[in-house]
Design a protein around this motif. Structure first.
Motif, short mmCIF file in Angstrom:
data_model
loop_
_atom_site.label_atom_id
_atom_site.label_comp_id
_atom_site.label_asym_id
_atom_site.label_seq_id
_atom_site.Cartn_x
_atom_site.Cartn_y
_atom_site.Cartn_z
N ILE A 11 0.85 -1.04 -0.19
CA ILE A 11 0.17 0.02 0.06
C ILE A 11 1.14 1.25 -0.06
CG2 ILE A 11 -1.79 1.53 1.40
CD1 ILE A 11 -2.63 -1.31 3.06
N GLY A 12 0.74 2.28 -1.57
CA GLY A 12 2.11 3.00 -0.82
C GLY A 12 3.04 2.41 -2.70
N GLY A 14 5.17 4.80 -3.75
CA GLY A 14 5.87 6.05 -4.15
C GLY A 14 7.16 5.46 -4.26
N TYR A 15 8.57 6.71 -3.85
CA TYR A 15 9.28 6.31 -4.03
C TYR A 15 10.40 5.40 -4.03
CZ TYR A 15 10.37 11.44 -5.98
OH TYR A 15 10.08 12.38 -7.35
N VAL A 16 9.68 4.72 -2.27
CA VAL A 16 9.92 3.54 -1.66
C VAL A 16 9.78 1.97 -1.77
CG1 VAL A 16 10.09 2.26 0.75
CG2 VAL A 16 10.53 4.93 0.73
N ASP A 37 -2.54 1.75 -4.65
CA ASP A 37 -2.14 4.02 -4.08
C ASP A 37 -3.55 4.14 -4.47
OD1 ASP A 37 -1.22 6.58 -4.32
OD2 ASP A 37 0.96 4.82 -3.94
N ILE A 38 -3.82 4.99 -3.55
CA ILE A 38 -5.57 6.11 -3.93
C ILE A 38 -5.20 6.69 -4.74
CG2 ILE A 38 -6.46 5.71 -1.67
CD1 ILE A 38 -5.45 8.12 -0.71
N ARG A 42 -0.61 8.23 -10.36
CA ARG A 42 0.50 7.70 -9.97
C ARG A 42 0.67 6.33 -10.48
NH1 ARG A 42 3.91 9.24 -4.44
NH2 ARG A 42 5.50 10.12 -5.44
N VAL A 90 3.19 4.31 3.28
CA VAL A 90 2.64 5.22 2.37
C VAL A 90 3.74 6.55 3.43
CG1 VAL A 90 0.29 4.07 2.82
CG2 VAL A 90 1.10 5.27 5.36
N ASN A 91 3.11 7.80 3.26
CA ASN A 91 4.05 8.55 3.17
C ASN A 91 3.31 9.24 4.80
OD1 ASN A 91 1.98 9.45 1.73
ND2 ASN A 91 1.78 11.38 2.25
N THR A 92 4.53 9.66 6.20
CA THR A 92 4.67 9.91 6.44
C THR A 92 5.14 11.78 7.19
OG1 THR A 92 6.79 8.89 7.62
CG2 THR A 92 4.41 7.92 8.11
N SER A 131 7.08 2.12 5.90
CA SER A 131 6.97 3.11 6.47
C SER A 131 8.08 3.69 6.68
CB SER A 131 5.73 4.00 5.94
OG SER A 131 5.28 4.31 5.69
N THR A 132 8.12 4.96 7.49
CA THR A 132 9.73 5.22 8.20
C THR A 132 8.18 5.83 9.50
OG1 THR A 132 11.51 5.69 7.03
CG2 THR A 132 11.48 6.89 9.50
N GLU A 161 12.89 0.98 5.65
CA GLU A 161 14.20 1.18 3.81
C GLU A 161 15.31 1.91 4.56
OE1 GLU A 161 13.55 -1.01 1.37
OE2 GLU A 161 15.94 0.34 1.26
N GLU A 165 17.77 8.21 -2.99
CA GLU A 165 17.20 8.19 -4.20
C GLU A 165 18.63 8.37 -5.22
OE1 GLU A 165 14.85 12.04 -3.69
OE2 GLU A 165 13.35 10.57 -2.63
N LYS A 279 12.69 15.59 8.39
CA LYS A 279 11.67 15.32 8.93
C LYS A 279 11.77 14.54 10.43
CE LYS A 279 9.66 11.69 6.19
NZ LYS A 279 9.26 10.60 7.08
P1 NAD Z 1 5.62 9.09 -1.26
O1 NAD Z 1 5.14 10.36 -0.91
O2 NAD Z 1 6.44 8.40 -2.60
O3 NAD Z 1 4.44 7.89 -1.61
C1 NAD Z 1 4.02 7.55 -0.43
C2 NAD Z 1 2.51 6.77 -1.57
O4 NAD Z 1 1.44 6.03 -0.06
C3 NAD Z 1 1.74 8.50 -2.03
O5 NAD Z 1 1.73 7.97 -3.73
C4 NAD Z 1 0.14 8.47 -1.75
O6 NAD Z 1 -0.57 8.76 -2.53
C5 NAD Z 1 -0.03 6.67 -0.67
N1 NAD Z 1 -1.21 6.59 0.26
C6 NAD Z 1 -0.86 7.27 1.46
N2 NAD Z 1 -2.18 6.52 1.67
C7 NAD Z 1 -2.77 6.23 1.26
C8 NAD Z 1 -3.83 5.17 1.68
N3 NAD Z 1 -4.93 4.84 2.52
N4 NAD Z 1 -4.15 4.34 0.81
C9 NAD Z 1 -2.39 3.35 -0.53
N5 NAD Z 1 -1.80 4.23 -0.54
C10 NAD Z 1 -1.59 5.64 0.31
O7 NAD Z 1 6.78 8.43 -0.10
P2 NAD Z 1 7.75 7.83 0.15
O8 NAD Z 1 9.01 8.86 -0.63
O9 NAD Z 1 7.49 6.75 -0.34
O10 NAD Z 1 7.96 7.40 1.55
C11 NAD Z 1 7.24 6.83 2.36
C12 NAD Z 1 7.85 5.93 3.99
O11 NAD Z 1 8.59 5.33 3.22
C13 NAD Z 1 7.82 7.89 4.31
O12 NAD Z 1 7.77 7.31 5.20
C14 NAD Z 1 9.23 8.12 3.96
O13 NAD Z 1 9.42 8.50 5.51
C15 NAD Z 1 10.69 6.94 3.71
N6 NAD Z 1 11.18 6.26 3.69
C16 NAD Z 1 11.18 7.16 1.73
C17 NAD Z 1 12.39 7.35 1.99
C18 NAD Z 1 12.37 7.59 0.20
O14 NAD Z 1 13.93 8.23 -0.43
N7 NAD Z 1 11.77 8.60 -0.69
C19 NAD Z 1 13.75 6.10 1.75
C20 NAD Z 1 13.34 5.77 3.29
C21 NAD Z 1 12.46 5.31 3.87
#
Ligand code: NAD
Ligand code: UGA
Length: 459
Positions: A11-12, A14-16, A37-38, A42, A90-92, A131-132, A161, A165, A279
């Motif tokens: 679920i989610g 994104g970048y991770v 993802d919602i 994306r 998901v994002n935090t 997620s973190t 994770e 990036e 953050k």
């Molecule tokens: P992101 O914002 O790119 O992706 C998160 C996704 O979750 C979004 O697409 C959002 O639409 C989706 N989402 C949110 N609520 C939802 C729900 N209820 N149902 C379905 N989808 C939902 O975030 P990210 O950069 O991938 O980071 C995610 C987590 O990983 C964070 O906690 C971040 O701290 C951690 N993290 C990020 C990185 C990085 O390099 N970006 C590295 C390690 C850890």
């Protein structure tokens, strides 16, 4: 009946979630992996030729696995129903309202996911915190999930994770370590083993670490805090170098030779950026004060404070070096991404640098090979005061100063003779990443202001 050995839903997307699941799908053809993802746009992009994020090597893996054992969908409910294992990625973000605003993690998205799982699950599942998260979040998730009236059992596992990036795919191919935190009960240990079995498909067992849940959750915040702390430490020393004719690169090299310190993450800069360092440290500081540990909170807070000071110090140096006024002077900002090889601008130091320059009424032009689109969004409220220019040579034409903010390789290879001729004199270069050949630039006639080194000026 599915022919796959295991069904994984993330679920989610994104970048991770995206890169992580693509790597699992590549390495484990026996598993079915679905990202849900919602965010419809994306998911649409994940299913198209234009993936929503850029990471070297990602596209090849997605194109090879998509439709075979890697799927992207907006149907979160079906994803929950089908899965044996649910990764939550998901994002935090930092909370922007109420208690803990500006410091605490916003746990709204993670909690909504737990409630969705509670509502739609029809069988036992392993829930993986990707997620973190603040330490002890698993406890809250367990409380929510334990209210189910269907007699279902959920095991919560923490599996943070550590990818960065720009190097996500190589980080995932051979990580320094994979961390799996579980409860040490019979069910918890069984869930832990299931997780180990996934990663053991391609990662040597001695790199797969297992701990209790709380250690795992806290290790992620601590790793980011330690990495950022090294940058703030060397940046603090860079300021002292500028006062004492020491050279920060020489100091970093000398201390990095000590095997107890090591050479990585000692590159002085205009400041660290990226979506997570700030953050996560603010969250660590918030948690510490929540537990009454105000000194611990202040200690970690100072890592962020030094970073913000360094960003402002960079602009202050520009101002004092340019005869205490930059009003009406053209300043070319080279780079808006938070680091090279990404278009991501989240928390980029360029954001503060541009705004501080505008405060001084400078005429700012921003250029970046990959992040100009995001730069325009980030600076939308001051767009009438900033020029955006793709061509770096046009960006520097008539400029009184150049500020290097992102360490793009192409900036090292610029034709500086051509640039010098096109700039206003005396021409200044503020190298916020120490990537240029400062002696050579000085010989050409530039006034050069590095980070943590004595400036070389003709005036
Ligand atoms: P992101 O914002 O790119 O992706 C998160 C996704 O979750 C979004 O697409 C959002 O639409 C989706 N989402 C949110 N609520 C939802 C729900 N209820 N149902 C379905 N989808 C939902 O975030 P990210 O950069 O991938 O980071 C995610 C987590 O990983 C964070 O906690 C971040 O701290 C951690 N993290 C990020 C990185 C990085 O390099 N970006 C590295 C390690 C850890
Ligand atoms: C960072 C961590 O490196 C990852 O391990 C972690 O998983 C991730 O955060 C996360 O949790 O989001 P990332 O932010 O993608 O990864 O990139 P980094 O390479 O860590 O760079 C962060 C910032 O520090 C950049 O602005 C970079 O330019 C700066 N930096 C890095 C320096 O100024 N000096 C250095 O020596 C290293």
């Amino acid at each position: 009946m599915s022919s796959f050995e295991k069904i994984i839903t993330c679920i989610g997307a994104g970048y991770v979630g995206g890169p992580t699941m693509a790597k699992i799908a590549e390495k484990c053809p026996q598993y079915k992996v679905t990202l849900v993802d919602i965010n419809e746009a994306r998911i649409h992009a994940w299913n198209s030729d234009q993936l929503p994020i850029y990471e070297p090597g990602l596209e090849e893996v997605v194109m090879a696995q998509r439709g075979k054992n890697l799927f992207f969908s907006t149907d979160v409910v079906q994803g929950i129903k089908d899965a044996d294992i649910i990764f939550v990625s998901v994002n935090t973000p930092t909370k922007t309202y109420g208690q803990g605003a500006g410091r605490a993690s916003n746990l709204e998205f993670i909690e909504k996911t737990a409630r969705s799982i509670l509502e739609h699950a029809e069988g036992d599942k392993i829930i993986v915190e990707k997620s973190t998260l603040p330490v002890r979040t698993a406890e809250a998730l367990e409380r929510i999930l334990s209210t189910n009236t269907k007699g279902l059992h959920f095991d919560i596992v923490s599996n943070p994770e550590f990818l960065a990036e720009g190097t996500a795919m190589t980080d995932l191919e051979l990580p320094d370590r994979v961390l799996i935190g579980s409860h040490e009960t019979p069910e918890g240990l069984k869930a832990r083993q299931t997780m180990v079995d996934i990663y053991a498909n391609w990662i040597p067992l001695d790199r797969i670490l297992t701990t209790n849940v709380w250690s795992s959750e806290l290790s992620k915040l601590t790793a980011n805090a330690f990495l950022a702390q090294r940058i703030s430490s060397i940046n603090a020393i860079s300021a002292l170098c500028e006062k004492t004719e020491a050279d920060v690169d020489e100091v970093a090299f000398a201390i990095g030779k000590d095997t107890r310190i090591g050479p990585k993450f000692l590159k002085a800069s205009v400041g660290f950026g990226g979506s997570c360092f700030k953050k996560d440290i603010l969250n660590l500081a918030y948690l510490s004060s929540y537990y009454g540990l105000d000194e611990v909170a202040a200690y970690w807070q100072s890592v962020v404070d030094i970073n913000e000071w360094q960003e402002r110090r960079f602009v202050r140096n520009m101002l004092t070096s340019m005869f205490n006024t930059i009003s009406d002077k053209k300043i070319a900002v080279l780079g808006f991404a938070f680091k090279a090889d990404t278009g991501d601008t989240r928390e980029s130091p360029a954001y503060t640098v541009v705004r501080e320059l505008l405060e001084e009424k400078a005429k700012v032009v921003v250029t970046d090979p990959k992040a100009l689109k995001n730069a325009k969004l980030d600076l939308a409220d001051v767009a009438d005061k900033v020029d955006f220019e793709e061509d770096v040579y046009k960006a520097v034409e008539g400029a009184h100063a150049i500020a290097i903010v992102t360490e793009w390789k192409e900036y090292k290879e610029l034709d500086f003779d051509r640039i010098l001729k096109s700039m206003a004199q005396p021409a200044c270069i503020f190298d916020g990443r120490n990537i240029l050949d400062h002696d050579a630039l000085y010989q050409k006639g530039f006034n050069v202001f590095p980070i943590g080194k004595t400036a070389k000026t003709h005036f």
